[in-house]
Design a protein around this motif. Structure first.
Motif, PDB file in Angstrom:
ATOM      1  N   ARG A 151      50.912  63.485  41.141  1.00 26.33           N
ATOM      2  CA  ARG A 151      52.037  62.794  41.785  1.00 26.33           C
ATOM      3  C   ARG A 151      53.280  63.669  41.825  1.00 26.33           C
ATOM      4  N   LEU A 152      53.585  64.327  40.714  1.00 26.19           N
ATOM      5  CA  LEU A 152      54.777  65.169  40.693  1.00 26.19           C
ATOM      6  C   LEU A 152      54.580  66.440  41.525  1.00 26.19           C
ATOM      7  N   SER A 153      53.355  66.920  41.635  1.00 31.33           N
ATOM      8  CA  SER A 153      53.089  68.052  42.527  1.00 31.33           C
ATOM      9  C   SER A 153      53.355  67.664  43.974  1.00 31.33           C
ATOM     10  N   LEU A 154      52.982  66.455  44.341  1.00 30.05           N
ATOM     11  CA  LEU A 154      53.272  65.974  45.690  1.00 30.05           C
ATOM     12  C   LEU A 154      54.777  65.864  45.937  1.00 30.05           C
ATOM     13  N   VAL A 155      55.523  65.471  44.917  1.00 30.77           N
ATOM     14  CA  VAL A 155      56.981  65.404  45.043  1.00 30.77           C
ATOM     15  C   VAL A 155      57.549  66.793  45.305  1.00 30.77           C
ATOM     16  N   VAL A 156      57.066  67.796  44.576  1.00 26.62           N
ATOM     17  CA  VAL A 156      57.547  69.170  44.762  1.00 26.62           C
ATOM     18  C   VAL A 156      57.164  69.694  46.134  1.00 26.62           C
ATOM     19  N   VAL A 157      55.907  69.484  46.534  1.00 27.15           N
ATOM     20  CA  VAL A 157      55.454  69.969  47.850  1.00 27.15           C
ATOM     21  C   VAL A 157      56.240  69.279  48.961  1.00 27.15           C
ATOM     22  N   ALA A 158      56.450  67.984  48.831  1.00 25.26           N
ATOM     23  CA  ALA A 158      57.198  67.268  49.866  1.00 25.26           C
ATOM     24  C   ALA A 158      58.662  67.685  49.874  1.00 25.26           C
ATOM     25  N   GLY A 159      59.235  67.828  48.690  1.00 26.22           N
ATOM     26  CA  GLY A 159      60.650  68.166  48.607  1.00 26.22           C
ATOM     27  C   GLY A 159      60.958  69.579  49.073  1.00 26.22           C
ATOM     28  N   LEU A 160      60.212  70.543  48.584  1.00 28.69           N
ATOM     29  CA  LEU A 160      60.484  71.934  48.959  1.00 28.69           C
ATOM     30  C   LEU A 160      59.757  72.339  50.236  1.00 28.69           C
ATOM     31  N   GLY A 161      58.618  71.769  50.503  1.00 32.57           N
ATOM     32  CA  GLY A 161      57.860  72.120  51.706  1.00 32.57           C
ATOM     33  C   GLY A 161      58.462  71.559  52.978  1.00 32.57           C
ATOM     34  N   ALA A 162      59.192  70.479  52.854  1.00 33.11           N
ATOM     35  CA  ALA A 162      59.799  69.872  54.034  1.00 33.11           C
ATOM     36  C   ALA A 162      61.011  70.668  54.523  1.00 33.11           C
ATOM     37  N   LEU A 163      61.647  71.417  53.647  1.00 34.26           N
ATOM     38  CA  LEU A 163      62.849  72.155  54.049  1.00 34.26           C
ATOM     39  C   LEU A 163      62.561  73.236  55.094  1.00 34.26           C
ATOM     40  N   PRO A 164      61.592  74.135  54.898  1.00 37.06           N
ATOM     41  CA  PRO A 164      61.307  75.111  55.956  1.00 37.06           C
ATOM     42  C   PRO A 164      60.875  74.442  57.260  1.00 37.06           C
ATOM     43  N   LEU A 165      60.156  73.340  57.144  1.00 32.22           N
ATOM     44  CA  LEU A 165      59.753  72.597  58.335  1.00 32.22           C
ATOM     45  C   LEU A 165      60.990  72.048  59.056  1.00 32.22           C
ATOM     46  N   LEU A 166      61.940  71.529  58.308  1.00 25.97           N
ATOM     47  CA  LEU A 166      63.177  71.029  58.888  1.00 25.97           C
ATOM     48  C   LEU A 166      63.931  72.153  59.601  1.00 25.97           C
ATOM     49  N   PHE A 167      64.006  73.308  58.976  1.00 22.78           N
ATOM     50  CA  PHE A 167      64.742  74.414  59.587  1.00 22.78           C
ATOM     51  C   PHE A 167      64.021  74.967  60.816  1.00 22.78           C
ATOM     52  N   ALA A 168      62.700  74.849  60.847  1.00 20.49           N
ATOM     53  CA  ALA A 168      61.949  75.308  62.021  1.00 20.49           C
ATOM     54  C   ALA A 168      62.097  74.315  63.177  1.00 20.49           C
ATOM     55  N   VAL A 169      62.091  73.036  62.878  1.00 15.27           N
ATOM     56  CA  VAL A 169      62.180  72.007  63.907  1.00 15.27           C
ATOM     57  C   VAL A 169      63.606  71.872  64.436  1.00 15.27           C
ATOM     58  N   ALA A 170      64.581  71.966  63.536  1.00 17.39           N
ATOM     59  CA  ALA A 170      65.989  71.825  63.936  1.00 17.39           C
ATOM     60  C   ALA A 170      66.744  73.099  63.540  1.00 17.39           C
ATOM     61  N   PRO A 171      66.681  74.153  64.354  1.00 10.23           N
ATOM     62  CA  PRO A 171      67.308  75.420  63.986  1.00 10.23           C
ATOM     63  C   PRO A 171      68.821  75.305  63.774  1.00 10.23           C
ATOM     64  N   GLY A 172      69.451  74.326  64.376  1.00 13.28           N
ATOM     65  CA  GLY A 172      70.894  74.144  64.201  1.00 13.28           C
ATOM     66  C   GLY A 172      71.261  73.825  62.763  1.00 13.28           C
ATOM     67  N   VAL A 173      70.383  73.120  62.063  1.00 14.57           N
ATOM     68  CA  VAL A 173      70.631  72.782  60.654  1.00 14.57           C
ATOM     69  C   VAL A 173      70.636  74.056  59.813  1.00 14.57           C
ATOM     70  N   GLY A 174      69.808  74.999  60.184  1.00 17.39           N
ATOM     71  CA  GLY A 174      69.728  76.259  59.443  1.00 17.39           C
ATOM     72  C   GLY A 174      70.957  77.133  59.619  1.00 17.39           C
ATOM     73  N   ARG A 175      71.757  76.867  60.619  1.00 16.23           N
ATOM     74  CA  ARG A 175      72.951  77.687  60.856  1.00 16.23           C
ATOM     75  C   ARG A 175      74.201  77.122  60.183  1.00 16.23           C
ATOM     76  N   ILE A 176      74.081  75.980  59.553  1.00 19.04           N
ATOM     77  CA  ILE A 176      75.225  75.372  58.865  1.00 19.04           C
ATOM     78  C   ILE A 176      75.605  76.264  57.684  1.00 19.04           C
ATOM     79  N   LYS A 177      76.906  76.473  57.501  1.00 19.79           N
ATOM     80  CA  LYS A 177      77.411  77.303  56.401  1.00 19.79           C
ATOM     81  C   LYS A 177      77.920  76.402  55.276  1.00 19.79           C
ATOM     82  N   VAL A 178      77.545  76.740  54.053  1.00 23.42           N
ATOM     83  CA  VAL A 178      78.020  76.052  52.854  1.00 23.42           C
ATOM     84  C   VAL A 178      78.519  77.136  51.900  1.00 23.42           C
ATOM     85  N   ALA A 179      79.804  77.108  51.587  1.00 20.88           N
ATOM     86  CA  ALA A 179      80.412  78.096  50.698  1.00 20.88           C
ATOM     87  C   ALA A 179      80.156  79.520  51.206  1.00 20.88           C
ATOM     88  N   GLY A 180      80.187  79.693  52.511  1.00 19.95           N
ATOM     89  CA  GLY A 180      80.010  81.012  53.106  1.00 19.95           C
ATOM     90  C   GLY A 180      78.556  81.461  53.223  1.00 19.95           C
TER      91      GLY A 180
END
Length: 123
Positions: free
Chosen positions: A51-80
Motif C-alpha cells: 500500500r505504501l509503495s503504491l502511495v510513493v509510485v502514485a505521488g512521485l510517478g504522477a509528477l513527471p506525467l503531470l509535467f509531460a501533459v501540462a508543460p506550462g506547469v513545468g515552467r513555473i518558477k518557485v524561489a528562482g
C-alpha cells in the motif's frame, strides 16, 4: 511406619494443563497454529508495504506525467527554480521520509497486535 505422616495427595488433570497451553509454545514448537499466526503477521506487513509503495509510485510517478501533459506547469518558477526541480529534487525527500516514518509506525503497530494475540490472557 503407621506413625509417619503421609504427604498430601496432588491431583493431576492433564486436560486442564493442555487447555492452558500458552500460544508462545505454538510459535516455539512451530505448530500449525503458530505457523498460521506468523503467516498472518507476514501477510499484514506485506500488505502495508504494498500500500505504501503504491502511495510513493502514485505521488512521485504522477509528477513527471503531470509535467509531460501540462508543460506550462513545468515552467513555473518557485524561489528562482523551476517547479519540477523543487518538487522532485527537494520536496521528494521529506515525502519519502514521511512515508518511511509511517511504515515503521504502522509495522510496529502490526507487531504489537500480533504480540497481543500471542500473550492475551485466556478467558
Amino acid at each position: 511406619m503407621d506413625g509417619e505422616a503421609k504427604p498430601p495427595r496432588t491431583r493431576v488433570v492433564l486436560g486442564e494443563a493442555a487447555a492452558r497451553r500458552p500460544p508462545e509454545a505454538d510459535l516455539a514448537e512451530q505448530t500449525p497454529i503458530g505457523e498460521a499466526l506468523v503467516k498472518g503477521l507476514v501477510r499484514a506487513q506485506l500488505a502495508l508495504a504494498l500500500r505504501l509503495s503504491l502511495v510513493v509510485v502514485a505521488g512521485l510517478g504522477a509528477l513527471p506525467l503531470l509535467f509531460a501533459v501540462a508543460p506550462g506547469v513545468g515552467r513555473i518558477k518557485v524561489a528562482g527554480m523551476n517547479l519540477p526541480w523543487v518538487l522532485l529534487g527537494l520536496l521528494s525527500f521529506p515525502f519519502l521520509v514521511g512515508v518511511g516514518w509511517a511504515y515503521v509506525r504502522w509495522a510496529e503497530r502490526n507487531e504489537q497486535d500480533f504480540t497481543a494475540v500471542i500473550t492475551r490472557p485466556e478467558a
